[in-house]
Write a protein that holds these residues in place. Structure first.
Motif, short mmCIF file in Angstrom:
data_model
loop_
_atom_site.label_atom_id
_atom_site.label_comp_id
_atom_site.label_asym_id
_atom_site.label_seq_id
_atom_site.Cartn_x
_atom_site.Cartn_y
_atom_site.Cartn_z
N ASP A 74 0.86 -1.17 0.00
CA ASP A 74 0.00 0.00 0.00
C ASP A 74 0.90 1.22 0.00
O ASP A 74 2.04 1.16 0.44
N VAL A 75 0.40 2.32 -0.51
CA VAL A 75 1.22 3.53 -0.57
C VAL A 75 0.33 4.76 -0.47
O VAL A 75 -0.85 4.70 -0.80
N ASN A 76 0.91 5.85 -0.04
CA ASN A 76 0.19 7.11 -0.01
C ASN A 76 1.18 8.20 -0.37
O ASN A 76 2.39 7.99 -0.35
N GLU A 77 0.67 9.39 -0.69
CA GLU A 77 1.54 10.48 -1.07
C GLU A 77 2.09 11.18 0.17
O GLU A 77 1.38 11.38 1.14
N ASN A 78 3.38 11.53 0.12
CA ASN A 78 4.01 12.22 1.24
C ASN A 78 4.77 13.42 0.71
O ASN A 78 5.31 13.38 -0.40
N GLN A 79 4.87 14.48 1.50
CA GLN A 79 5.61 15.66 1.09
C GLN A 79 6.56 16.07 2.20
O GLN A 79 6.16 16.23 3.34
N PHE A 80 7.85 16.15 1.87
CA PHE A 80 8.86 16.57 2.84
C PHE A 80 9.70 17.66 2.24
O PHE A 80 9.80 17.78 1.02
N THR A 117 3.91 5.40 -6.26
CA THR A 117 2.66 4.74 -6.60
C THR A 117 2.95 3.34 -7.13
O THR A 117 3.94 3.13 -7.83
N PHE A 118 2.06 2.41 -6.81
CA PHE A 118 2.19 1.05 -7.31
C PHE A 118 1.37 0.89 -8.58
O PHE A 118 0.28 1.46 -8.72
N TYR A 119 1.89 0.10 -9.53
CA TYR A 119 1.21 -0.20 -10.79
C TYR A 119 1.05 -1.70 -10.93
O TYR A 119 1.78 -2.49 -10.32
N ASP A 120 0.08 -2.11 -11.78
CA ASP A 120 -0.23 -3.54 -11.87
C ASP A 120 0.60 -4.27 -12.93
O ASP A 120 0.52 -5.49 -13.04
N LEU A 147 6.75 -0.09 -9.12
CA LEU A 147 6.64 1.18 -8.42
C LEU A 147 7.10 2.32 -9.32
O LEU A 147 8.02 2.16 -10.14
N GLN A 148 6.46 3.46 -9.14
CA GLN A 148 6.86 4.66 -9.87
C GLN A 148 6.98 5.82 -8.89
O GLN A 148 6.02 6.14 -8.19
#
Length: 396
Positions: A227-233, A241-244, A267-268
């Protein structure tokens, strides 16, 4: 011993304070508060090896350590106070291998910058705001305010003048330092007199300093999921992001994302920025069953640009703002149901072949000394393990 801090106030102290600090310590605290606030640092206790501060010492930098001026170096004596010129300050504590003492304690807080001007460093542009009350107090009107490139017009509101300045236009200048990429421009307020003038021109220098090294941490469940989510640092906006499939056409939006053991995981990494002259590089990805410890029990997929897992592979990307790669999902250890993946991404100037993004595999036999490479740890979820024999719930 060191951290990246985004709270508005708090306490810093040497390791084991008020007990004796350890030998050969090297601790870096990067304090970053909200835009248009400044950092105020006040020392409350200092007890270290004295003299000329060659052995044990504290350094305070006015921003990131490699590209910012040194505000002070101290080891004993009075308890000074420092105020940053921007929304970031760095504190570094170092000790040698001889005597140890109680160390130091300091308090930091954020204080508002002046309200005459403000600057926001957004993903696509800089937003500079000038108060009309301030202009009026100096004898100027809103119509006298221009950018370096006077073709880029501001929006004049009832109380302020607003410039939305792209990173790659309107006369913005881009420079690269050791740990930042700097975007700068200038707003001019000039008198309308052609022959004589009795008011000083005002030049407002604005600069967004984007930290190059960003840590993103994502998680997948051993045996079945990611699972993934967007993060900003810092101020670069990156996500993973994961792709199929290897075509990278369809993102995986399922949460949790169920996968099988040894399945290819695509992953991208994506940089959201209006500056086309940037490139993203995947430097390190480390797996661990413990999201707070990537040293005790860890598995390197790629480290310092060197591939450590035979299933890791990169894919061609049509744009420099994307970095594409894959590895095969694995069960870290049978008794651990969760596996965490921490990736370090680096942003560099496109075509700068001396930068980290173009140097590939670097074998580091010693711990890196660049404080800008400290990790920012983020965990996203929720995630769960698919039950044995259950049908896959993925919809693609």
């Amino acid at each position: 011993c060191g951290d990246l801090i985004s709270n508005s106030s708090g306490m810093l102290q040497s390791p084991f304070y008020p007990g004796s600090y350890p030998n050969n310590a090297d601790c870096v605290w990067e304090i970053q508060v909200e835009n248009n606030f400044r950092v105020m640092l006040t020392f409350r206790d200092i007890e270290m090896q004295g003299g000329r501060c060659h052995h044990d010492y504290i350094e305070v930098y006015d921003g990131p350590p490699h590209s910012s001026p040194l505000l002070g170096r101290l080891c004993s004596g009075s308890f000074p106070m420092y105020i940053s010129s921007s929304n970031m300050m760095t504190v570094r504590f170092r000790s040698d291998s001889s005597y140890t003492f109680k160390g130091f304690q300091a308090h930091y807080s954020s204080i508002p910058a002046d309200h005459n001007t403000s600057l926001l460093c957004l993903p696509d542009y800089m937003q500079a705001v000038v108060s009309r009350d301030y202009l009026q107090s100096q004898g100027y009107s809103a119509q006298m305010v221009t950018l370096n490139d006077n073709r880029c017009k501001p929006t004049v509101m009832s109380h302020e003048v607003i410039f939305n300045i792209p990173y790659n236009g309107c006369g913005t200048i881009r420079e690269e330092n050791d740990d930042t990429i700097n975007y700068s421009n200038m707003i001019r307020v000039t008198s309308s007199g052609y022959i004589i003038k009795r008011k000083k021109n005002i030049n407002l220098h604005i600069s967004c300093k984007m930290l190059q090294n960003t840590w993103l941490q994502i998680m997948y469940v051993a045996e079945d999921t990611v699972d993934v989510n967007e993060n900003q640092f810092g101020r670069y906006d990156l996500n993973i992001t994961f792709y199929d499939s290897s075509s990278f056409l369809r993102q995986v939006h399922d949460s949790p994302y169920y996968i099988d053991l040894n399945q290819n995981v695509y992953l991208q990494a994506y940089l959201h920025s209006s500056d086309p002259n940037l490139i993203v590089f995947v430097d390190t990805c480390v797996a661990s069953p413990n999201p707070h410890d990537f040293n005790t029990l860890a598995y390197d997929i790629i480290k310092n640009g060197c591939v450590r897992d035979s299933s890791y592979a990169t894919y061609y990307s049509p744009y420099s703002h994307f970095a594409r790669f894959k590895f095969n999902a694995f069960e870290f250890i049978s008794r651990h149901t969760l596996v965490y993946l921490q990736c370090e991404l680096v942003v560099c100037r496109l075509g700068d072949y001396s930068s980290r993004c173009y140097r590939g595999c670097i074998n580091r036999f010693k711990r890196g000394t660049n404080p800008a490479e400290e990790k920012v740890k983020v965990v996203v979820g929720p995630l769960q393990l698919r039950e044995e024999g259950a049908q896959s719930r993925n919809t693609g």
